[in-house]
Design a protein around this motif. Structure first.
Motif, mmCIF file in Angstrom:
data_model
loop_
_atom_site.group_PDB
_atom_site.id
_atom_site.type_symbol
_atom_site.label_atom_id
_atom_site.label_comp_id
_atom_site.label_asym_id
_atom_site.label_seq_id
_atom_site.Cartn_x
_atom_site.Cartn_y
_atom_site.Cartn_z
ATOM 1 N N GLN A 1 0.358 -1.010 0.154
ATOM 2 C CA GLN A 1 0.261 0.003 0.299
ATOM 3 C C GLN A 1 1.060 0.900 0.573
ATOM 4 O O GLN A 1 0.492 2.095 -0.370
ATOM 5 N N LEU A 2 2.010 1.622 0.708
ATOM 6 C CA LEU A 2 2.952 2.479 0.423
ATOM 7 C C LEU A 2 3.469 2.464 -0.499
ATOM 8 O O LEU A 2 4.015 4.095 -0.551
ATOM 9 N N GLN A 3 3.987 1.297 -1.284
ATOM 10 C CA GLN A 3 4.555 1.914 -2.961
ATOM 11 C C GLN A 3 3.881 2.389 -3.721
ATOM 12 O O GLN A 3 3.555 3.064 -4.109
ATOM 13 N N VAL A 4 2.754 1.359 -3.505
ATOM 14 C CA VAL A 4 1.104 2.252 -4.777
ATOM 15 C C VAL A 4 0.933 3.778 -4.492
ATOM 16 O O VAL A 4 0.805 4.390 -4.684
ATOM 17 N N THR A 5 0.727 4.063 -2.925
ATOM 18 C CA THR A 5 0.215 5.299 -2.299
ATOM 19 C C THR A 5 1.854 6.222 -2.961
ATOM 20 O O THR A 5 1.453 7.391 -3.536
ATOM 21 N N ILE A 6 2.984 5.937 -2.597
ATOM 22 C CA ILE A 6 4.513 6.038 -3.314
ATOM 23 C C ILE A 6 3.878 6.903 -5.107
ATOM 24 O O ILE A 6 4.797 7.787 -5.635
ATOM 25 N N PHE A 7 4.198 5.713 -5.056
ATOM 26 C CA PHE A 7 3.615 5.601 -7.140
ATOM 27 C C PHE A 7 2.501 6.503 -7.507
ATOM 28 O O PHE A 7 2.932 7.572 -8.292
ATOM 29 N N HIS A 8 1.286 6.794 -6.666
ATOM 30 C CA HIS A 8 0.567 8.234 -6.878
ATOM 31 C C HIS A 8 1.148 9.257 -6.674
ATOM 32 O O HIS A 8 0.543 9.443 -7.642
ATOM 33 N N LEU A 9 1.459 9.607 -5.527
ATOM 34 C CA LEU A 9 2.415 11.080 -5.889
ATOM 35 C C LEU A 9 2.926 10.427 -6.479
ATOM 36 O O LEU A 9 2.817 11.918 -7.156
ATOM 37 N N GLN A 10 3.766 10.056 -7.273
ATOM 38 C CA GLN A 10 5.085 10.146 -7.951
ATOM 39 C C GLN A 10 4.781 10.865 -9.336
ATOM 40 O O GLN A 10 4.884 11.145 -10.128
ATOM 41 N N LEU A 11 3.491 9.557 -9.620
ATOM 42 C CA LEU A 11 2.703 10.386 -10.959
ATOM 43 C C LEU A 11 2.394 11.297 -10.905
ATOM 44 O O LEU A 11 1.759 12.587 -11.301
#
Length: 115
Positions: A24-34
């Motif tokens: 979930q943290l990785q997905v959140t980081i990905f969404h923030l980067q996106l």
């Protein structure tokens, strides 16, 4: 053995929970980067649009200045032609006056000679 199995299941659940939280943290980081990437792209597009608009305004200003200069040149040429025409008419009138005076003088001389 049951207790060891319960402890093993608890540790497995705890490990799976950590994996889920990590994912979930990785997905959140990905969404923030996106989102950050989208913001950067938007600002670049906005800047490019501002540059294009500036260059279009600059080109339009150059076109307007060129047409104003062209119109001014046409006005100057027209006034020069008008002035030259006035000068030509004046010289023609002066020449015709000289011709008339010369003819009158010739007629007067002829009359005096005749008399």
């Amino acid at each position: 053995q049951l207790h060891l199995l319960q402890v093993a299941i608890f540790h497995l659940q705890l490990y799976l929970l950590q994996v889920v939280v990590f994912c979930q943290l990785q997905v959140t980081i990905f969404h923030l980067q996106l989102h950050l990437f989208q913001v950067v792209v938007f600002h670049l597009q906005l800047h490019l649009l501002q540059v294009v608009i500036f260059h279009l305004q600059l080109h339009l200003l150059q076109v307007v200045i060129f047409h104003l200069q062209l119109h001014l040149l046409q006005v100057v040429i027209f006034h020069l032609q008008l002035h030259l025409l006035q000068v030509a008419i004046f010289h023609l009138q002066l020449y015709l006056l000289q011709v008339v005076v010369f003819c009158q003088l010739q007629v007067t001389i002829f009359h005096l000679q005749l008399h």
